[in-house]
Design a protein around this motif. Structure first.
Motif, PDB file in Angstrom:
ATOM      1  N   ALA A  31      13.063  12.297  -3.697  1.00  0.00           N
ATOM      2  CA  ALA A  31      13.231  11.338  -2.595  1.00  0.00           C
ATOM      3  C   ALA A  31      12.042  10.370  -2.554  1.00  0.00           C
ATOM      4  CB  ALA A  31      13.361  12.071  -1.264  1.00  0.00           C
ATOM      5  N   PHE A  32      10.836  10.866  -2.787  1.00  0.00           N
ATOM      6  CA  PHE A  32       9.660   9.992  -2.819  1.00  0.00           C
ATOM      7  C   PHE A  32       9.717   9.043  -4.018  1.00  0.00           C
ATOM      8  CE2 PHE A  32       7.124  13.318  -0.271  1.00  0.00           C
ATOM      9  CZ  PHE A  32       7.352  12.655   0.924  1.00  0.00           C
ATOM     10  N   GLU A  33      10.179   9.560  -5.155  1.00  0.00           N
ATOM     11  CA  GLU A  33      10.314   8.706  -6.340  1.00  0.00           C
ATOM     12  C   GLU A  33      11.326   7.587  -6.080  1.00  0.00           C
ATOM     13  OE1 GLU A  33      11.058   9.090 -11.133  1.00  0.00           O
ATOM     14  OE2 GLU A  33      11.821  10.674  -9.844  1.00  0.00           O
ATOM     15  N   LYS A  34      12.443   7.940  -5.469  1.00  0.00           N
ATOM     16  CA  LYS A  34      13.479   6.950  -5.142  1.00  0.00           C
ATOM     17  C   LYS A  34      12.923   5.904  -4.177  1.00  0.00           C
ATOM     18  CE  LYS A  34      18.179   6.644  -3.274  1.00  0.00           C
ATOM     19  NZ  LYS A  34      18.396   6.430  -1.865  1.00  0.00           N
ATOM     20  N   HIS A  35      12.187   6.354  -3.183  1.00  0.00           N
ATOM     21  CA  HIS A  35      11.678   5.411  -2.193  1.00  0.00           C
ATOM     22  C   HIS A  35      10.566   4.526  -2.761  1.00  0.00           C
ATOM     23  CE1 HIS A  35      11.788   3.564   1.623  1.00  0.00           C
ATOM     24  NE2 HIS A  35      10.525   3.860   1.900  1.00  0.00           N
ATOM     25  N   THR A  36       9.872   5.013  -3.774  1.00  0.00           N
ATOM     26  CA  THR A  36       8.875   4.164  -4.445  1.00  0.00           C
ATOM     27  C   THR A  36       9.581   2.952  -5.063  1.00  0.00           C
ATOM     28  OG1 THR A  36       7.449   6.058  -4.913  1.00  0.00           O
ATOM     29  CG2 THR A  36       7.096   4.064  -6.241  1.00  0.00           C
ATOM     30  N   LYS A  37      10.693   3.196  -5.737  1.00  0.00           N
ATOM     31  CA  LYS A  37      11.469   2.100  -6.342  1.00  0.00           C
ATOM     32  C   LYS A  37      12.027   1.167  -5.265  1.00  0.00           C
ATOM     33  CE  LYS A  37      12.650   4.926 -10.319  1.00  0.00           C
ATOM     34  NZ  LYS A  37      13.638   5.805 -10.902  1.00  0.00           N
ATOM     35  N   GLU A  38      12.508   1.736  -4.181  1.00  0.00           N
ATOM     36  CA  GLU A  38      13.037   0.921  -3.081  1.00  0.00           C
ATOM     37  C   GLU A  38      11.934   0.092  -2.431  1.00  0.00           C
ATOM     38  OE1 GLU A  38      16.643   3.991  -1.834  1.00  0.00           O
ATOM     39  OE2 GLU A  38      14.711   4.105  -0.795  1.00  0.00           O
ATOM     40  N   HIS A  69       0.819  -1.209   0.000  1.00  0.00           N
ATOM     41  CA  HIS A  69       0.000   0.000   0.000  1.00  0.00           C
ATOM     42  C   HIS A  69       0.859   1.267   0.000  1.00  0.00           C
ATOM     43  CE1 HIS A  69      -3.153  -2.879   0.548  1.00  0.00           C
ATOM     44  NE2 HIS A  69      -4.006  -1.922   0.243  1.00  0.00           N
ATOM     45  N   LEU A  70       2.006   1.194   0.613  1.00  0.00           N
ATOM     46  CA  LEU A  70       2.922   2.338   0.588  1.00  0.00           C
ATOM     47  C   LEU A  70       3.402   2.618  -0.831  1.00  0.00           C
ATOM     48  CD1 LEU A  70       4.545   4.528   2.025  1.00  0.00           C
ATOM     49  CD2 LEU A  70       6.316   2.808   2.475  1.00  0.00           C
ATOM     50  N   VAL A  71       3.695   1.568  -1.588  1.00  0.00           N
ATOM     51  CA  VAL A  71       4.198   1.762  -2.946  1.00  0.00           C
ATOM     52  C   VAL A  71       3.155   2.470  -3.821  1.00  0.00           C
ATOM     53  CG1 VAL A  71       3.520  -0.407  -4.131  1.00  0.00           C
ATOM     54  CG2 VAL A  71       5.723   0.657  -4.651  1.00  0.00           C
ATOM     55  N   LYS A  72       1.881   2.362  -3.468  1.00  0.00           N
ATOM     56  CA  LYS A  72       0.821   3.077  -4.180  1.00  0.00           C
ATOM     57  C   LYS A  72       0.664   4.515  -3.674  1.00  0.00           C
ATOM     58  CE  LYS A  72      -1.828  -1.174  -4.797  1.00  0.00           C
ATOM     59  NZ  LYS A  72      -3.018  -1.910  -4.337  1.00  0.00           N
ATOM     60  N   ILE A  83       9.077  -5.174  -1.340  1.00  0.00           N
ATOM     61  CA  ILE A  83       8.008  -6.147  -1.617  1.00  0.00           C
ATOM     62  C   ILE A  83       8.612  -7.430  -2.180  1.00  0.00           C
ATOM     63  CG2 ILE A  83       6.009  -6.626  -3.101  1.00  0.00           C
ATOM     64  CD1 ILE A  83       5.360  -3.562  -2.831  1.00  0.00           C
ATOM     65  N   GLU A  84       9.524  -7.283  -3.126  1.00  0.00           N
ATOM     66  CA  GLU A  84      10.181  -8.447  -3.723  1.00  0.00           C
ATOM     67  C   GLU A  84      11.002  -9.205  -2.681  1.00  0.00           C
ATOM     68  OE1 GLU A  84      12.346  -6.761  -7.013  1.00  0.00           O
ATOM     69  OE2 GLU A  84      10.500  -6.092  -7.998  1.00  0.00           O
ATOM     70  N   LYS A 139      18.859  -5.990   5.434  1.00  0.00           N
ATOM     71  CA  LYS A 139      19.098  -5.108   4.283  1.00  0.00           C
ATOM     72  C   LYS A 139      17.948  -4.108   4.121  1.00  0.00           C
ATOM     73  CE  LYS A 139      22.000  -8.328   1.769  1.00  0.00           C
ATOM     74  NZ  LYS A 139      22.095  -9.271   0.673  1.00  0.00           N
ATOM     75  N   THR A 140      16.723  -4.598   4.282  1.00  0.00           N
ATOM     76  CA  THR A 140      15.578  -3.698   4.190  1.00  0.00           C
ATOM     77  C   THR A 140      15.591  -2.702   5.335  1.00  0.00           C
ATOM     78  OG1 THR A 140      14.286  -5.396   3.053  1.00  0.00           O
ATOM     79  CG2 THR A 140      13.056  -3.585   4.055  1.00  0.00           C
ATOM     80  N   LEU A 141      15.906  -3.168   6.527  1.00  0.00           N
ATOM     81  CA  LEU A 141      16.001  -2.287   7.697  1.00  0.00           C
ATOM     82  C   LEU A 141      17.029  -1.178   7.444  1.00  0.00           C
ATOM     83  CD1 LEU A 141      15.419  -1.526  10.673  1.00  0.00           C
ATOM     84  CD2 LEU A 141      17.109  -3.264  11.332  1.00  0.00           C
ATOM     85  N   ASP A 142      18.183  -1.536   6.918  1.00  0.00           N
ATOM     86  CA  ASP A 142      19.223  -0.536   6.627  1.00  0.00           C
ATOM     87  C   ASP A 142      18.714   0.503   5.630  1.00  0.00           C
ATOM     88  OD1 ASP A 142      20.966  -1.871   8.336  1.00  0.00           O
ATOM     89  OD2 ASP A 142      22.012  -2.912   6.703  1.00  0.00           O
ATOM     90  N   ASN A 143      17.985   0.049   4.615  1.00  0.00           N
ATOM     91  CA  ASN A 143      17.444   0.970   3.621  1.00  0.00           C
ATOM     92  C   ASN A 143      16.420   1.914   4.232  1.00  0.00           C
ATOM     93  OD1 ASN A 143      15.035   1.286   1.386  1.00  0.00           O
ATOM     94  ND2 ASN A 143      17.095   1.686   0.594  1.00  0.00           N
TER      95      ASN A 143
END
Length: 187
Positions: free
Chosen positions: A65-72, A45-48, A77-78, A160-164
């Motif tokens: 920054a929001f665009e970058k975090h959308t990709k992250e 839901h965040l990615v949306k 999710i993956e 890794k996700t936590l670090d991001n």
């Protein structure tokens, strides 16, 4: 003496089972998987929601920054799908009431602030950091759960996700402190 001998034996057994990952049928494992489903829903839901926040941002730097975090977030999710696979579980989302509330708050900030203002940007950063802090708390705890159960491969993915998430939070703090808050205060 009997007490002294039984304590090390209990600790040795507990430590051994924690390192083998043989807790799959335990209530703790089921709780862990349930919480993975919760954060999976949250990320989906965040990615949306992030593109809407990107569009609402005044600052190009915040929008980027929001665009970058959308990709992250798509990568998060993956990664969660990979975690489910490694655990032999189906990747299923369970509604995350906490994330729903945080995303509703972000929508309120957008509707309650004027377009093209740094006050809106300051509010968007506040909303985004609340999300990041929720994610940091969740991923940190889930990583620890995975370690406890001996799922070292899963723990590594969650780390890794936590670090991001921590990096994103720091980047948002930098944008806020770098200029957004000062410009908002002058409006």
């Amino acid at each position: 003496m009997a007490t002294t001998k039984s304590v090390p034996a209990k600790n040795a057994t507990k430590k051994s089972s924690g390192n083998t990952g043989k807790m799959k049928d335990s209530e703790f494992h089921e709780f862990f998987v349930d919480e993975l489903k919760d954060i999976y829903w949250a990320e989906k839901h965040l990615v949306k929601a992030l593109p809407k926040m990107q569009k609402a941002a005044t600052s190009e730097k915040l929008a980027a920054a929001f665009e970058k975090h959308t990709k992250e977030t798509q990568k998060h999710i993956e990664t969660l799908e990979q975690v489910f696979e490694q655990l032999g579980e189906k990747a299923v989302a369970k509604k995350c009431d906490a994330m729903q509330g945080l995303l509703d708050e972000a929508d309120s900030i957008i509707s309650d602030t004027e377009k093209d203002t740094f006050t809106r940007d300051a509010g968007l950063i506040l909303a985004a950091q609340k999300v990041e802090h929720y994610e940091i708390a969740t991923y940190g705890t889930l990583r620890t759960f995975a370690e406890t159960m001996g799922h070292d491969d899963v723990a590594s993915l969650l780390q890794k996700t936590l670090d991001n998430e921590k990096d994103t939070d720091e980047a948002l703090t930098g944008i806020a402190g770098g200029f957004v808050n000062d410009k908002a205060a002058q409006e």
